[in-house]
Design a protein around this motif. Structure first.
Motif, short mmCIF file in Angstrom:
data_model
loop_
_atom_site.label_atom_id
_atom_site.label_comp_id
_atom_site.label_asym_id
_atom_site.label_seq_id
_atom_site.Cartn_x
_atom_site.Cartn_y
_atom_site.Cartn_z
N ASP A 42 0.81 -1.20 0.00
CA ASP A 42 0.00 0.00 0.00
C ASP A 42 0.85 1.26 0.00
O ASP A 42 0.48 2.25 0.60
CB ASP A 42 -0.93 0.03 1.23
CG ASP A 42 -2.13 -0.86 1.02
OD1 ASP A 42 -2.49 -1.10 -0.14
OD2 ASP A 42 -2.71 -1.30 2.02
N THR A 43 2.01 1.25 -0.65
CA THR A 43 2.85 2.44 -0.69
C THR A 43 2.87 3.07 -2.08
O THR A 43 3.51 4.08 -2.27
CB THR A 43 4.29 2.12 -0.26
OG1 THR A 43 4.80 1.07 -1.09
CG2 THR A 43 4.33 1.68 1.19
N THR A 44 2.16 2.47 -3.05
CA THR A 44 1.97 3.11 -4.35
C THR A 44 0.52 2.99 -4.74
O THR A 44 -0.26 2.34 -4.05
CB THR A 44 2.84 2.45 -5.44
OG1 THR A 44 2.31 1.15 -5.72
CG2 THR A 44 4.28 2.32 -5.02
N THR A 45 0.15 3.59 -5.86
CA THR A 45 -1.25 3.54 -6.27
C THR A 45 -1.42 2.94 -7.65
O THR A 45 -2.43 3.15 -8.29
CB THR A 45 -1.85 4.97 -6.28
OG1 THR A 45 -1.06 5.79 -7.16
CG2 THR A 45 -1.86 5.57 -4.91
N ASP A 60 -8.42 4.05 -4.17
CA ASP A 60 -7.42 5.11 -4.22
C ASP A 60 -7.06 5.49 -2.79
O ASP A 60 -7.66 6.38 -2.20
CB ASP A 60 -8.01 6.32 -4.97
CG ASP A 60 -6.98 7.42 -5.16
OD1 ASP A 60 -5.80 7.16 -4.90
OD2 ASP A 60 -7.38 8.53 -5.57
N HIS A 61 -6.12 4.77 -2.22
CA HIS A 61 -5.72 5.02 -0.83
C HIS A 61 -4.31 4.48 -0.63
O HIS A 61 -4.03 3.34 -1.02
CB HIS A 61 -6.68 4.36 0.16
CG HIS A 61 -6.29 4.57 1.59
ND1 HIS A 61 -6.39 5.80 2.21
CD2 HIS A 61 -5.79 3.73 2.52
CE1 HIS A 61 -5.97 5.70 3.45
NE2 HIS A 61 -5.59 4.45 3.67
N GLU A 62 -3.43 5.25 -0.04
CA GLU A 62 -2.05 4.84 0.18
C GLU A 62 -1.74 4.75 1.67
O GLU A 62 -1.95 5.72 2.40
CB GLU A 62 -1.08 5.85 -0.44
CG GLU A 62 -1.09 5.89 -1.95
CD GLU A 62 -0.01 6.83 -2.46
OE1 GLU A 62 1.17 6.43 -2.39
OE2 GLU A 62 -0.36 7.94 -2.88
N LEU A 63 -1.22 3.63 2.10
CA LEU A 63 -0.66 3.55 3.44
C LEU A 63 0.62 4.37 3.46
O LEU A 63 1.34 4.46 2.47
CB LEU A 63 -0.37 2.10 3.83
CG LEU A 63 -1.55 1.13 3.83
CD1 LEU A 63 -1.13 -0.21 4.41
CD2 LEU A 63 -2.75 1.69 4.56
N GLY A 64 0.91 4.96 4.60
CA GLY A 64 2.06 5.84 4.70
C GLY A 64 1.70 7.28 4.40
O GLY A 64 2.54 8.17 4.54
N ALA A 231 6.03 -2.10 6.56
CA ALA A 231 6.66 -1.50 5.38
C ALA A 231 6.19 -0.06 5.19
O ALA A 231 7.01 0.84 4.93
CB ALA A 231 6.32 -2.33 4.13
N ALA A 232 4.90 0.19 5.35
CA ALA A 232 4.36 1.52 5.12
C ALA A 232 4.83 2.51 6.18
O ALA A 232 5.21 3.64 5.86
CB ALA A 232 2.84 1.48 5.09
N LEU A 233 4.83 2.10 7.45
CA LEU A 233 5.19 3.04 8.51
C LEU A 233 6.70 3.27 8.59
O LEU A 233 7.15 4.35 8.95
CB LEU A 233 4.65 2.55 9.86
CG LEU A 233 3.13 2.46 9.95
CD1 LEU A 233 2.72 2.15 11.41
CD2 LEU A 233 2.44 3.70 9.46
N GLU A 234 7.47 2.24 8.26
CA GLU A 234 8.93 2.42 8.27
C GLU A 234 9.38 3.29 7.10
O GLU A 234 10.34 4.05 7.22
CB GLU A 234 9.61 1.05 8.21
CG GLU A 234 9.47 0.27 9.51
CD GLU A 234 9.95 -1.17 9.38
OE1 GLU A 234 10.28 -1.58 8.23
OE2 GLU A 234 9.99 -1.89 10.39
#
Length: 239
Positions: A42-45, A60-64, A231-234
């Protein structure tokens, strides 16, 4: 007089104290999320989000990149006999809100917390922050019907759908294993990340390995959520 059935909209605030609940007005039924697809972190779209059943969902939503509000669609795929929250994992700002919206089928959203173990036996092991109050929606079964929560406390919150499909329609609760599986058993679980929580499992129970008594499909999904969350938060650039 109109033949239209009004859509109920439940509003809850999840904080470190109590939960305040109220009944709001009607929605126009146009809240189903749509957009580009996302990858497994969830780090790209621009890639697919595979839920483990071979299904790709578009949103359409990105983690991070935490947002103030996210819609989560609640869906049933009759052809595949599967059920989904879409997107499966969302990232909110502190004080942000999630609106769960019925797209198809009948569903609920129930936090993994011991207070909900009567509806969700695997919730006997908490998977929301220690100081957060749990939630449970009613059975939602009308297209466009919604349930909304505001999350004030940073943290990671896991939840599931407890619904069982019988011949006469969806009901809440646990069905006989192997006969009427719950939606949790088909992998209908979800996660809300709020803010930039500590990634220590001692601080965030949701990051612990799911219990062995949890249905295999749900356990597999939550393990995948843990990988995506870390992965998203780091890698995120918002803190």
């Amino acid at each position: 007089m109109t033949d239209e059935t009004p859509t109920r909209r439940y509003v809850l605030a999840v904080t470190g104290g109590t939960i305040a609940a109220g009944l709001a007005g009607c929605l126009d039924g146009t809240t189903s999320p749509a957009g580009t697809t996302d990858d497994d972190t969830d780090t790209t779209t621009t890639a697919d989000d595979d839920d483990g059943h071979g299904h790709d969902h578009e949103y359409d939503h990105e983690l991070g990149h935490p947002e103030e509000h996210v819609d989560v669609s609640m869906e049933t795929d009759d052809a595949e006999d599967t059920h989904h929250f879409v997107p499966h994992v969302v990232h909110l700002e502190e004080g942000g809100a999630v609106t769960w919206v019925i797209d198809s089928g009948g569903h609920d959203t129930v936090a993994y917390h011991p207070d909900n173990a009567d509806l969700l036996p695997t919730a006997s092991e908490r998977r929301i922050p220690e100081t957060a109050e749990p939630w449970e929606s009613e059975l939602l079964r009308t297209e466009g019907e919604t349930f909304e929560l505001t999350f004030e406390e940073a943290g990671i919150y896991d939840y599931a759908c407890t619904i069982v499909e019988h011949g006469h329609g969806p009901e809440r609760g646990q069905g006989p294993i192997g006969h009427h599986p719950t939606h949790e058993e088909t992998g209908m679980v979800g996660r809300v990340i709020v803010g930039w929580p500590d990634l220590d499992p001692d601080a965030q129970p949701a990051l612990r390995s799911p219990p062995e008594d949890m249905p295999h499909t749900a356990r597999r999904e939550l393990e995948g959520f843990n990988d995506r969350t870390r992965a998203a938060l780091e890698d995120g650039d918002g803190h």
